[in-house]
Design an enzyme around this catalytic site. Structure first.
Site, PDB file in Angstrom:
ATOM      1  N   GLU A 291       0.872  -1.177   0.000  1.00 18.08           N
ATOM      2  CA  GLU A 291       0.000   0.000   0.000  1.00 18.08           C
ATOM      3  C   GLU A 291       0.904   1.220   0.000  1.00 18.08           C
ATOM      4  O   GLU A 291       1.750   1.366   0.876  1.00 18.08           O
ATOM      5  CB  GLU A 291      -0.924  -0.021   1.214  1.00 18.08           C
ATOM      6  N   CYS A 325      -2.306   8.179   4.429  1.00 20.98           N
ATOM      7  CA  CYS A 325      -2.366   7.730   3.038  1.00 20.98           C
ATOM      8  C   CYS A 325      -3.652   8.194   2.365  1.00 20.98           C
ATOM      9  O   CYS A 325      -3.689   8.388   1.155  1.00 20.98           O
ATOM     10  CB  CYS A 325      -2.286   6.207   2.981  1.00 20.98           C
TER      11      CYS A 325
END
Length: 540
Positions: A291, A325
């Protein structure tokens, strides 16, 4: 001790208590402040010493680092020793019933939700610069949820079995991977580190956990909770290391079975290329999961609720200094609503306090994590100040004299293709493009094609037809997609998290199928009626 005992009764009933195969989300709670005050006070003036841990051996190398705590970096010889010790322990761990392995995570979740909650929150606040609410939703609620739900999912997956037929039975065995998994964790979420290492271990794997240099104390606390909860030695090796040294060592080992990564795109690409170059070395094809962040959007239609847009964007863009994120970094607003939304953003912006969240709980966010982050964000602020297409309407200043502080910054752009609308900044910087309201459909396509990332995004509209249109155009623009809500705040088991394109491999940790990523299933057919004839009936 007295501080903890004072709060003991309050812990009863927080979230869900772990049972053999049940879980519910742990609620962010705020009535245990006194315990947290005590934990913060106990850490003042103390420098924790954090070793590498291989098996039960606490190891110090010649590579010593100082960053709030004193810790040591693993060298290649220690990492290879950790690999061999883990591989030797793998078979016995993998053969344990999944219920036994799951109980380790259930117990760890109970410990973090109770007696260790304040300590882990305090270390997250101090070490990673989080406010009390950001620490609570991360190092308590999300980490507890990861452990409980993944344990639950691991037990449930064993119930997924193939069909039997007359005369034979079929069984699916969910084995761990043959080799070791390398877990590479980021600084911004204590929970992510626990999940990256804990979930593969839950599924019968052995793990080398490289924590982030700037999340060392909280990560070490989580590791110790896992060991206290019954995790045997050598199943998770706690091995802080220099990034390239760790990457070079694990990818050159024949025993590499997987990489579980959260971090930057360049680092993930480097690891992936190293795996590709070493394919002939490995016994298996390694699983590579990653990720890598995003350039997350808020799209605003003329039908949107203005107050919801303003408050949601402030939180998404500026909580934890934009170091999530999923943080909103680009915003698209119709010209008809921009005056209201702009004023709303500016009104709140004036009230945002940037400071030390440990000393002042009214602080909205703190300094960014380190000098590298500060320098990267400063380059973007300098770009905004020099570009004719960009206009800073709030903030824009930064100061590294004492800490790495960056003002919450709002930038208006006349060029929707400017690099500031496409590239990840990972700081408290929001860029806004104001579009003619009649061109909203074109803007949706613009959003889809502007950035290489596809992690999170939000559409604000009360028009159902527009919501349906946007969902079709933006189908591949975000792995976590929100309607009339901000782009941050995913909750384990409610919004499993992850995105594709440059944002990663979209494995959706927090969902029921994530545990399957770390298994190598074996199907066993047992025949109960012996085969007596080699001929088929038509052969006569």
């Amino acid at each position: 001790m007295k501080c903890y005992m004072r709060e003991l009764l309050c812990w009863q009933g927080i979230g869900a208590q772990s049972t053999k195969c049940s879980a519910a989300n742990n609620r962010a709670t705020y009535f245990w402040y006194q315990s947290l005050f005590c934990a913060l006070d106990n850490l003042k003036g103390k420098t924790e010493e954090i070793p590498c841990v291989v098996g039960d051996e606490h190891v110090w190398t010649k590579e010593i680092r100082y960053q709030l705590s004193i810790f040591t970096f693993s060298q290649p010889d220690l990492l290879n020793k950790a690999i061999l010790a883990s591989v030797a322990a793998r078979r016995e761990w993998d053969l344990k019933p999944i219920q036994d392995r799951a109980q380790v995570l259930f117990k760890a979740a109970d410990i973090i939700s109770g007696p260790k909650r304040a300590e882990i929150l305090a270390k997250t606040m101090i070490g990673q610069g989080k406010t009390v609410v950001q620490a609570e939703i991360d190092a308590a609620a999300e980490l507890i949820d990861f452990f409980r739900f993944n344990a639950k999912h691991s037990i449930e997956v064993e119930c997924q079995q193939p069909l039997n037929s007359d005369g034979s039975t079929n069984t699916m065995l969910y084995r761990g991977l043959e080799g070791f998994v390398a877990a590479v964790a980021p600084f911004n979420f204590t929970a992510i580190g626990g999940n990256l290492a804990g979930t593969p271990a839950l599924m019968g794997n052995v793990v080398l956990w490289k924590p982030s240099d700037t999340a060392m104390s909280a990560s070490y606390a989580v590791y110790n909770v896992l060991r206290e909860s019954g995790l045997p030695p050598n199943i998770i090796q706690f091995v802080p290391a220099d990034g390239p040294v760790f990457g070079d060592t694990i990818t050159s080992s024949e025993h590499l079975a997987g990489i579980n990564f959260t971090g930057s795109v360049p680092t993930f690409k480097r690891l992936w290329k190293q795996v590709a170059q070493n394919l002939d070395t490995y016994k298996n094809f390694p699983r590579v999961a990653g990720e890598c962040g995003g350039k997350n959007f808020h799209f605003v239609h003329k039908s949107a609720d203005v107050q919801s847009v303003v408050t949601g964007t402030i939180r998404s863009a500026f909580e934890y200094g934009g170091q999530k994120c999923s943080a909103c970094s680009r915003m698209y607003v119709p010209d008809s609503l921009w005056p209201q939304i702009k004023q709303g953003l500016l009104d709140i912006h004036k009230k945002l306090k940037v400071g030390n969240p440990v000393e002042d709980w009214s602080t909205f966010f703190s300094a960014v994590i380190d000098d590298k982050s500060f320098a990267r964000i400063k380059k973007w602020l300098d770009h905004a100040k020099s570009s004719p297409n960009l206009n800073i309407i709030a903030g824009g200043n930064c100061d590294d004299k004492k800490g790495y502080f960056v003002e919450p910054t709002i930038i208006e752009t006349t060029d929707p293709q400017d690099a500031i609308m496409a590239e990840e900044i990972f700081g408290p910087v929001l860029s806004v493009y104001v579009y003619p309201e009649k061109d909203y459909l074109d803007v949706l396509h613009l959003i889809d094609n502007t950035s290489p990332y596809a992690l999170t995004g939000a559409v604000f509209s009360l028009d159902k037809n527009v919501v349906e249109e946007a969902a079709k155009v933006l189908r591949n623009a975000a792995g976590n997609y929100y309607v009339n809500d901000k782009s941050t705040g995913s909750i384990v088991a409610q919004q499993p998290f992850g995105g594709a394109r440059a944002s990663g491999t979209n494995d959706k940790p927090g969902g029921p199928h994530y545990v399957l990523r770390w298994t190598s299933p074996q199907v066993v057919k047992t025949t109960h009626i012996p085969l007596r004839d080699w001929k088929y009936p038509y052969m006569g």
